[in-house]
Design a protein around this motif. Structure first.
Motif, short mmCIF file in Angstrom:
data_model
loop_
_atom_site.label_atom_id
_atom_site.label_comp_id
_atom_site.label_asym_id
_atom_site.label_seq_id
_atom_site.Cartn_x
_atom_site.Cartn_y
_atom_site.Cartn_z
N TYR A 344 6.49 -6.77 -12.99
CA TYR A 344 5.26 -6.92 -12.36
C TYR A 344 3.90 -7.95 -12.86
O TYR A 344 3.87 -8.41 -13.90
CB TYR A 344 4.51 -5.90 -11.64
CG TYR A 344 3.54 -4.78 -13.13
CD1 TYR A 344 2.53 -5.06 -13.10
CD2 TYR A 344 4.29 -4.58 -14.25
CE1 TYR A 344 1.69 -4.45 -14.27
CE2 TYR A 344 3.79 -3.84 -15.32
CZ TYR A 344 2.33 -3.66 -15.20
OH TYR A 344 1.80 -3.24 -15.79
N SER A 368 4.30 -6.15 -7.80
CA SER A 368 5.53 -6.84 -8.01
C SER A 368 5.71 -7.84 -8.07
O SER A 368 5.47 -8.95 -7.54
CB SER A 368 6.70 -5.06 -7.07
OG SER A 368 7.15 -6.67 -6.44
N TYR A 409 1.62 -13.03 -14.17
CA TYR A 409 2.55 -12.72 -14.02
C TYR A 409 3.57 -13.14 -15.17
O TYR A 409 3.22 -13.80 -15.94
CB TYR A 409 3.44 -12.81 -12.69
CG TYR A 409 3.75 -14.22 -12.33
CD1 TYR A 409 4.68 -14.97 -13.02
CD2 TYR A 409 2.66 -15.38 -12.10
CE1 TYR A 409 5.06 -16.23 -12.15
CE2 TYR A 409 2.22 -16.80 -11.70
CZ TYR A 409 3.83 -17.60 -11.94
OH TYR A 409 4.23 -18.17 -11.59
N GLN A 437 11.38 -3.68 -10.80
CA GLN A 437 10.50 -4.35 -9.82
C GLN A 437 10.57 -5.68 -9.74
O GLN A 437 10.42 -7.16 -9.25
CB GLN A 437 9.17 -3.98 -10.16
CG GLN A 437 8.18 -3.26 -9.71
CD GLN A 437 7.05 -2.87 -11.10
OE1 GLN A 437 7.41 -2.64 -12.18
NE2 GLN A 437 6.15 -2.63 -10.60
#
Length: 461
Positions: A344, A368, A409, A437
């Motif tokens: 995530y 996510s 991310y 996720q």
């Protein structure tokens, strides 16, 4: 729609020329795990609760040592990292699963290396995001099934964020499926909001009952181990935590025990290492760092990445290297340590990248990986921070429905860099929060778990 193969590959061009004159700021809030969506908590709040927060941000300087960072230059607080735009050529990006290592990342040693464990957290409240029958167990050695919650009186809530009937049945199904694939299943016990009940359940008054209840669950469900997720840990918790681990060992001989730790500040006294940490290796098989969602808004902190490998400073005080180095200096064996990988990311408004002042910035919203791919990613917004060895998205006009200026991310390249780091430092493995996720159900078969595929190839070759 942007194909995830373009987004995930992380291959970069060599051209420069990006304008990063703004010093606006942001620091991702974190994370992490827990029993329900409302229980996701930033690492900043955990560190502050534990007494390791902003009051510790002194001029002690960044903790350096151990494996060198990916850049030979020390980045000053507030400095803009070197970045290059990512390649948007889909054909080039599909050419390999994991791109060649950047010359700024320390190359792997010649000897072969395979992680002792890759443990993925798999939680009930996200079960529909990654159906059990689709879980790729070949990328894991262990799966942590969550979450069971300690109660103050020593009982345990085993609804797994579902209900009293569905939760236990689902958890038993996960254990059965893991065993069919030759993998170990651990009971995830606790979480970021379980500290108060852990303190009571593990006390002298309730510990015997607590251990008996946990042992009954382990035997009934067929679990191979327990992930003792006591968050946050305080100095005063040491005696009861150690006593709990000893009694679990006595009640369940041969059962695996793991414990996740919050990442450590580079400027805290002793880097936040609690006095009882050196006693953990004798009782726990795995000691994993929750090095994801580590940034947040706090006085003196600039915007930062969700899971930076390197680059910590006074104003960006957390990285994987900082935490690992602190634990090694405290005498914990490398082979028992694991790094954290988050499937995530974090969205911020009010800033457009790392190392910017946080005045006026949002605290950060977790997204996510699947959501980032579907609604936030644009090839023109993708950047690579070579100092931190992680990707991010940047936009002055806002990305996706939340209008994010900065999205931190993980991608394939950053996961490969973390595996290379673990190999170089002789670490035991990695944990993933959460494998649910990272699943992309709309992609063709064989392309639905790009991050998990990279974990398998990089950590379990």
């Amino acid at each position: 729609m942007v194909r995830s193969s373009v987004f995930l590959q992380g291959v970069v061009k060599t051209e420069a020329g990006l304008d990063h004159s703004a010093h606006g700021g942001n620091m991702s809030t974190r994370r992490r795990r827990r029993s329900a969506p409302s229980r996701v908590r930033s690492v900043l709040s955990v560190l502050v609760i534990a007494g390791l927060g902003v009051l510790c941000l002194t001029a002690a300087g960044p903790l350096t040592g151990g494996a060198p960072g990916p850049s030979t230059t020390v980045q000053a607080a507030g400095a803009v990292p070197s970045v290059v735009p990512q390649d948007s050529d889909a054909a080039a990006l599909r050419s390999s699963l994991v791109p060649p290592a950047s010359p700024t990342v320390k190359p792997s040693p010649p000897q072969p290396w395979t992680a002792r464990w890759v443990m993925g957290y798999y939680v009930g409240y996200l079960r529909h995001d990654y159906p059990l029958e689709e879980v790729d167990f070949s990328a894991l050695t262990h799966i942590a099934v969550g979450v069971a919650v300690p109660q103050a009186d020593g009982s345990v809530n085993t609804t797994f964020d579902l209900d009293a009937a569905t939760g236990p049945a689902w958890a038993k199904g996960v254990v059965k499926r893991a065993h069919q694939h030759g993998r170990k299943a651990l009971l995830m016990l606790g979480g970021s909001d379980a500290e108060a009940t852990y303190v009571s359940a593990a006390s002298d008054a309730h510990r015997s009952r607590f251990v008996a209840n946990v042992a009954q669950i382990v035997r009934e469900y067929g679990f191979d181990g327990i992930d003792v997720d006591w968050e946050p840990l305080r100095e005063a918790d040491g005696p009861d935590l150690l006593a709990l681990a000893r009694e679990l060992r006595a009640a369940l001989p041969g059962t695996l025990l793991s414990i996740p730790l919050v990442p450590l500040l580079n400027s805290a006294p002793h880097a936040g290492v609690l006095s009882f940490y050196p006693q953990l290796p004798a009782l726990f098989d795995q000691i994993n760092l929750m090095t994801y969602g580590v940034s947040g808004r706090s006085p003196g902190w600039d915007s930062w990445h969700s899971s930076p490998l390197y680059g910590s400073s006074i104003s960006t005080p957390i990285s994987i290297n900082t935490s690992v180095t602190a634990l090694l200096r405290a005498g914990l064996p490398a082979a028992k340590l694991g790094v954290g990988i988050g499937f995530y990311g974090t969205c911020f408004t009010g800033v457009t990248g790392p190392n910017q002042a946080m005045a006026g910035a949002s605290a950060g919203v977790p997204l996510s990986f699947a959501d980032i791919v579907a609604r936030y990613y644009r090839a023109s917004a993708a950047r690579w921070d070579s100092d931190a060895a992680v990707p991010y998205l940047t936009s002055s006009s806002g990305l996706g429905p939340r209008g994010c200026g900065f999205v931190s991310y993980e991608n394939r390249r950053s996961i490969a860099a973390k595996a290379d780091y673990a190999r170089t430092r002789g670490l035991g493995g990695a944990i993933i929060w959460t494998i649910n996720q990272g699943h992309l159900p709309g992609e063709p078969n064989g392309q639905r778990d790009p991050l998990l595929d990279t974990v398998r190839q990089a950590f379990l070759p």
